[in-house]
Design an enzyme around this catalytic site. Structure first.
Site, PDB file in Angstrom:
ATOM      1  N   ILE A  11       0.824  -1.222   0.000  1.00 40.09           N
ATOM      2  CA  ILE A  11       0.000   0.000   0.000  1.00 40.09           C
ATOM      3  C   ILE A  11       0.855   1.267   0.000  1.00 40.09           C
ATOM      4  O   ILE A  11       0.400   2.314  -0.444  1.00 40.09           O
ATOM      5  CB  ILE A  11      -0.991  -0.021   1.198  1.00 40.09           C
ATOM      6  CG1 ILE A  11      -2.157   0.926   0.933  1.00 40.09           C
ATOM      7  CG2 ILE A  11      -0.306   0.289   2.508  1.00 40.09           C
ATOM      8  CD1 ILE A  11      -3.331   0.736   1.868  1.00 40.09           C
ATOM      9  N   ASP A  34       1.506  -0.693   9.418  1.00 41.39           N
ATOM     10  CA  ASP A  34       1.854   0.544  10.142  1.00 41.39           C
ATOM     11  C   ASP A  34       3.361   0.811  10.046  1.00 41.39           C
ATOM     12  O   ASP A  34       3.795   1.926   9.696  1.00 41.39           O
ATOM     13  CB  ASP A  34       1.417   0.360  11.606  1.00 41.39           C
ATOM     14  CG  ASP A  34       1.325   1.659  12.379  1.00 41.39           C
ATOM     15  OD1 ASP A  34       1.576   2.725  11.789  1.00 41.39           O
ATOM     16  OD2 ASP A  34       0.998   1.605  13.577  1.00 41.39           O
ATOM     17  N   VAL A 120      -2.056  -8.806  12.841  1.00 45.59           N
ATOM     18  CA  VAL A 120      -1.788  -9.085  14.256  1.00 45.59           C
ATOM     19  C   VAL A 120      -3.083  -9.052  15.083  1.00 45.59           C
ATOM     20  O   VAL A 120      -3.210  -9.789  16.064  1.00 45.59           O
ATOM     21  CB  VAL A 120      -0.780  -8.037  14.791  1.00 45.59           C
ATOM     22  CG1 VAL A 120      -0.603  -8.159  16.292  1.00 45.59           C
ATOM     23  CG2 VAL A 120       0.559  -8.196  14.104  1.00 45.59           C
ATOM     24  N   TYR A 121      -4.060  -8.232  14.691  1.00 43.82           N
ATOM     25  CA  TYR A 121      -5.297  -8.111  15.472  1.00 43.82           C
ATOM     26  C   TYR A 121      -6.260  -9.286  15.291  1.00 43.82           C
ATOM     27  O   TYR A 121      -7.272  -9.378  15.995  1.00 43.82           O
ATOM     28  CB  TYR A 121      -5.999  -6.782  15.173  1.00 43.82           C
ATOM     29  CG  TYR A 121      -5.397  -5.590  15.895  1.00 43.82           C
ATOM     30  CD1 TYR A 121      -4.246  -5.729  16.666  1.00 43.82           C
ATOM     31  CD2 TYR A 121      -5.970  -4.329  15.834  1.00 43.82           C
ATOM     32  CE1 TYR A 121      -3.678  -4.645  17.327  1.00 43.82           C
ATOM     33  CE2 TYR A 121      -5.418  -3.239  16.504  1.00 43.82           C
ATOM     34  CZ  TYR A 121      -4.277  -3.409  17.244  1.00 43.82           C
ATOM     35  OH  TYR A 121      -3.734  -2.335  17.907  1.00 43.82           O
TER      36      TYR A 121
HETATM   37  P1  ADP Z   1      -3.756  -5.066  12.372  1.00 48.40           P
HETATM   38  O1  ADP Z   1      -2.971  -4.834  13.633  1.00 48.40           O
HETATM   39  O2  ADP Z   1      -4.863  -4.054  12.173  1.00 48.40           O
HETATM   40  O3  ADP Z   1      -4.219  -6.484  12.242  1.00 48.40           O
HETATM   41  P2  ADP Z   1      -1.561  -5.519  10.481  1.00 48.40           P
HETATM   42  O4  ADP Z   1      -0.650  -4.482   9.920  1.00 48.40           O
HETATM   43  O5  ADP Z   1      -0.972  -6.566  11.351  1.00 48.40           O
HETATM   44  O6  ADP Z   1      -2.731  -4.699  11.199  1.00 48.40           O
HETATM   45  O7  ADP Z   1      -2.326  -6.227   9.278  1.00 48.40           O
HETATM   46  C1  ADP Z   1      -3.377  -5.648   8.549  1.00 48.40           C
HETATM   47  C2  ADP Z   1      -3.321  -6.173   7.133  1.00 48.40           C
HETATM   48  O8  ADP Z   1      -2.348  -5.443   6.383  1.00 48.40           O
HETATM   49  C3  ADP Z   1      -2.932  -7.656   7.005  1.00 48.40           C
HETATM   50  O9  ADP Z   1      -3.804  -8.262   6.059  1.00 48.40           O
HETATM   51  C4  ADP Z   1      -1.507  -7.603   6.473  1.00 48.40           C
HETATM   52  O10 ADP Z   1      -1.197  -8.730   5.696  1.00 48.40           O
HETATM   53  C5  ADP Z   1      -1.572  -6.358   5.618  1.00 48.40           C
HETATM   54  N1  ADP Z   1      -0.293  -5.687   5.298  1.00 48.40           N
HETATM   55  C6  ADP Z   1       0.890  -5.738   5.955  1.00 48.40           C
HETATM   56  N2  ADP Z   1       1.808  -4.965   5.337  1.00 48.40           N
HETATM   57  C7  ADP Z   1       1.174  -4.387   4.265  1.00 48.40           C
HETATM   58  C8  ADP Z   1       1.563  -3.488   3.223  1.00 48.40           C
HETATM   59  N3  ADP Z   1       2.818  -2.992   3.154  1.00 48.40           N
HETATM   60  N4  ADP Z   1       0.634  -3.133   2.285  1.00 48.40           N
HETATM   61  C9  ADP Z   1      -0.629  -3.613   2.348  1.00 48.40           C
HETATM   62  N5  ADP Z   1      -1.064  -4.446   3.310  1.00 48.40           N
HETATM   63  C10 ADP Z   1      -0.177  -4.848   4.259  1.00 48.40           C
END
Ligand code: ADP
Length: 173
Positions: A11, A34, A120-121
Protein backbone atom coordinates in the site's frame (compact mmCIF):
# COMPACT_ATOMS: atom_id res chain seq x y z
CA UNK A 1 -21.28 5.28 -8.81
CA UNK A 2 -18.00 4.71 -6.98
CA UNK A 3 -15.60 2.17 -8.46
CA UNK A 4 -14.15 -0.65 -6.36
CA UNK A 5 -10.94 -2.55 -7.08
CA UNK A 6 -9.02 -5.32 -5.36
CA UNK A 7 -5.30 -5.30 -6.00
CA UNK A 8 -2.31 -7.00 -4.50
CA UNK A 9 0.85 -5.27 -3.45
CA UNK A 10 2.32 -2.84 -0.99
CA UNK A 11 0.00 0.00 0.00
CA UNK A 12 2.92 2.38 0.53
CA UNK A 13 3.53 2.61 -3.22
CA UNK A 14 -0.11 3.23 -4.14
CA UNK A 15 -0.77 6.35 -6.20
CA UNK A 16 -4.06 7.62 -4.75
CA UNK A 17 -5.21 10.72 -2.89
CA UNK A 18 -5.24 8.90 0.47
CA UNK A 19 -4.12 5.60 1.91
CA UNK A 20 -5.41 4.14 5.14
CA UNK A 21 -3.13 2.85 7.87
CA UNK A 22 -4.10 0.03 10.25
CA UNK A 23 -2.75 1.80 13.31
CA UNK A 24 -2.99 1.23 17.05
CA UNK A 25 -4.48 3.57 19.65
CA UNK A 26 -1.14 5.25 20.37
CA UNK A 27 -0.69 6.22 16.69
CA UNK A 28 3.03 6.01 17.38
CA UNK A 29 3.83 3.21 14.97
CA UNK A 30 3.81 -0.56 15.14
CA UNK A 31 4.47 -3.60 12.99
CA UNK A 32 2.76 -4.79 9.82
CA UNK A 33 1.36 -2.18 7.51
CA UNK A 34 1.85 0.54 10.14
CA UNK A 35 5.61 -0.07 10.26
CA UNK A 36 5.83 -0.14 6.47
CA UNK A 37 3.95 3.17 6.17
CA UNK A 38 6.14 4.89 8.76
CA UNK A 39 9.32 3.65 7.06
CA UNK A 40 8.16 4.82 3.65
CA UNK A 41 6.66 8.16 4.73
CA UNK A 42 9.74 9.18 6.74
CA UNK A 43 10.27 10.52 10.26
CA UNK A 44 8.01 13.53 9.72
CA UNK A 45 5.09 11.12 10.00
CA UNK A 46 5.90 10.11 13.57
CA UNK A 47 6.24 13.77 14.52
CA UNK A 48 2.81 14.50 13.03
CA UNK A 49 1.26 11.47 14.75
CA UNK A 50 2.60 12.60 18.14
CA UNK A 51 0.55 15.76 17.80
CA UNK A 52 -2.69 13.77 17.30
CA UNK A 53 -2.76 12.48 20.87
CA UNK A 54 -3.80 8.92 20.03
CA UNK A 55 -7.02 7.61 18.52
CA UNK A 56 -9.92 5.52 19.82
CA UNK A 57 -10.73 2.10 18.41
CA UNK A 58 -13.18 2.50 15.53
CA UNK A 59 -12.03 6.06 14.81
CA UNK A 60 -9.47 7.50 12.37
CA UNK A 61 -7.29 10.62 12.13
CA UNK A 62 -5.52 12.21 9.17
CA UNK A 63 -1.93 13.26 8.52
CA UNK A 64 -0.17 14.28 5.33
CA UNK A 65 1.48 11.49 3.35
CA UNK A 66 4.93 13.12 3.53
CA UNK A 67 7.26 11.01 1.33
CA UNK A 68 4.50 8.72 0.06
CA UNK A 69 2.88 9.18 -3.34
CA UNK A 70 -0.45 9.52 -1.48
CA UNK A 71 -1.28 13.03 -0.32
CA UNK A 72 -2.96 11.88 2.89
CA UNK A 73 -2.77 9.03 5.38
CA UNK A 74 -5.88 8.19 7.38
CA UNK A 75 -4.80 6.32 10.51
CA UNK A 76 -7.62 3.99 11.53
CA UNK A 77 -7.63 1.88 14.68
CA UNK A 78 -9.30 -1.45 14.09
CA UNK A 79 -10.62 -3.71 16.84
CA UNK A 80 -8.62 -6.58 18.24
CA UNK A 81 -10.56 -9.79 17.52
CA UNK A 82 -11.86 -11.24 20.79
CA UNK A 83 -14.25 -13.85 19.46
CA UNK A 84 -16.88 -11.59 17.86
CA UNK A 85 -18.96 -10.65 20.91
CA UNK A 86 -17.13 -7.45 21.71
CA UNK A 87 -18.56 -5.14 19.04
CA UNK A 88 -15.74 -6.07 16.67
CA UNK A 89 -17.97 -5.93 13.56
CA UNK A 90 -19.35 -2.48 14.39
CA UNK A 91 -15.94 -1.12 15.31
CA UNK A 92 -14.44 -2.37 12.06
CA UNK A 93 -17.29 -0.87 10.01
CA UNK A 94 -16.78 2.38 11.90
CA UNK A 95 -13.11 2.47 10.79
CA UNK A 96 -14.10 2.30 7.13
CA UNK A 97 -16.88 4.84 7.60
CA UNK A 98 -14.64 7.30 9.45
CA UNK A 99 -11.96 7.04 6.76
CA UNK A 100 -14.52 7.85 4.08
CA UNK A 101 -15.66 10.83 6.15
CA UNK A 102 -12.04 11.99 6.31
CA UNK A 103 -11.84 11.51 2.54
CA UNK A 104 -14.82 13.84 2.14
CA UNK A 105 -13.27 16.39 4.52
CA UNK A 106 -9.93 16.33 2.68
CA UNK A 107 -11.43 16.10 -0.80
CA UNK A 108 -9.74 12.77 -1.47
CA UNK A 109 -11.42 11.12 -4.45
CA UNK A 110 -9.37 7.93 -4.44
CA UNK A 111 -8.67 5.93 -1.27
CA UNK A 112 -6.65 2.76 -0.71
CA UNK A 113 -7.50 0.52 2.24
CA UNK A 114 -5.47 -2.33 3.73
CA UNK A 115 -7.35 -5.24 5.33
CA UNK A 116 -7.68 -3.51 8.71
CA UNK A 117 -7.47 -5.77 11.80
CA UNK A 118 -6.75 -8.96 9.81
CA UNK A 119 -3.05 -9.17 10.68
CA UNK A 120 -1.79 -9.09 14.26
CA UNK A 121 -5.30 -8.11 15.47
CA UNK A 122 -6.63 -11.48 14.30
CA UNK A 123 -9.98 -10.54 12.71
CA UNK A 124 -11.09 -13.38 10.38
CA UNK A 125 -10.29 -12.29 6.82
CA UNK A 126 -13.52 -13.18 5.03
CA UNK A 127 -15.71 -11.63 7.72
CA UNK A 128 -13.57 -8.47 7.72
CA UNK A 129 -13.68 -8.23 3.93
CA UNK A 130 -17.47 -8.50 3.91
CA UNK A 131 -17.73 -5.64 6.41
CA UNK A 132 -15.16 -3.53 4.58
CA UNK A 133 -16.85 -4.01 1.26
CA UNK A 134 -20.42 -3.46 2.49
CA UNK A 135 -19.45 -0.30 4.37
CA UNK A 136 -17.51 1.12 1.42
CA UNK A 137 -20.34 0.33 -0.96
CA UNK A 138 -22.83 2.09 1.30
CA UNK A 139 -20.71 5.13 2.13
CA UNK A 140 -18.19 5.90 -0.64
CA UNK A 141 -20.44 7.68 -3.05
CA UNK A 142 -22.21 9.63 -0.30
CA UNK A 143 -18.81 10.97 0.71
CA UNK A 144 -17.79 11.94 -2.82
CA UNK A 145 -15.20 9.17 -3.15
CA UNK A 146 -14.86 7.91 -6.72
CA UNK A 147 -12.38 5.05 -6.40
CA UNK A 148 -11.85 2.64 -3.51
CA UNK A 149 -8.91 0.24 -3.76
CA UNK A 150 -8.68 -2.71 -1.41
CA UNK A 151 -4.99 -3.49 -1.17
CA UNK A 152 -4.41 -7.16 -0.38
CA UNK A 153 -1.09 -8.32 0.94
CA UNK A 154 -1.67 -12.02 0.33
CA UNK A 155 -3.38 -14.19 -2.26
CA UNK A 156 -6.10 -15.44 0.08
CA UNK A 157 -7.28 -11.93 0.89
CA UNK A 158 -7.16 -10.98 -2.78
CA UNK A 159 -9.33 -13.94 -3.76
CA UNK A 160 -11.89 -13.03 -1.07
CA UNK A 161 -12.17 -9.48 -2.42
CA UNK A 162 -12.23 -10.70 -6.02
CA UNK A 163 -15.23 -12.90 -5.14
CA UNK A 164 -17.02 -9.97 -3.50
CA UNK A 165 -16.39 -7.77 -6.54
CA UNK A 166 -17.61 -10.48 -8.88
CA UNK A 167 -20.85 -10.89 -6.97
CA UNK A 168 -21.34 -7.12 -7.21
CA UNK A 169 -20.79 -7.31 -10.99
CA UNK A 170 -23.25 -10.16 -11.35
CA UNK A 171 -25.85 -8.08 -9.50
CA UNK A 172 -25.33 -5.45 -12.17
CA UNK A 173 -23.71 -3.06 -9.72
P1 ADP B 1 -3.76 -5.07 12.37
O1 ADP B 1 -2.97 -4.83 13.63
O2 ADP B 1 -4.86 -4.05 12.17
O3 ADP B 1 -4.22 -6.48 12.24
P2 ADP B 1 -1.56 -5.52 10.48
O4 ADP B 1 -0.65 -4.48 9.92
O5 ADP B 1 -0.97 -6.57 11.35
O6 ADP B 1 -2.73 -4.70 11.20
O7 ADP B 1 -2.33 -6.23 9.28
C1 ADP B 1 -3.38 -5.65 8.55
C2 ADP B 1 -3.32 -6.17 7.13
O8 ADP B 1 -2.35 -5.44 6.38
C3 ADP B 1 -2.93 -7.66 7.01
O9 ADP B 1 -3.80 -8.26 6.06
C4 ADP B 1 -1.51 -7.60 6.47
O10 ADP B 1 -1.20 -8.73 5.70
C5 ADP B 1 -1.57 -6.36 5.62
N1 ADP B 1 -0.29 -5.69 5.30
C6 ADP B 1 0.89 -5.74 5.96
N2 ADP B 1 1.81 -4.97 5.34
C7 ADP B 1 1.17 -4.39 4.26
C8 ADP B 1 1.56 -3.49 3.22
N3 ADP B 1 2.82 -2.99 3.15
N4 ADP B 1 0.63 -3.13 2.29
C9 ADP B 1 -0.63 -3.61 2.35
N5 ADP B 1 -1.06 -4.45 3.31
C10 ADP B 1 -0.18 -4.85 4.26
Amino acid sequence: MARFEAIDGDITSLVVDAIVNAANTSLLGGGGVDGAIHRAAGPELLAACRRLDGCATGDAKATPGFRLPAKWIFHAVGPIWMGGDHHEDDLLASCYRRCLELARDHEAKSVGFPAISTGVYGFPSARAAGIAFATAQREAELKGVEVVKFVCFDKKTLSIYDDLLQSLDSQGG
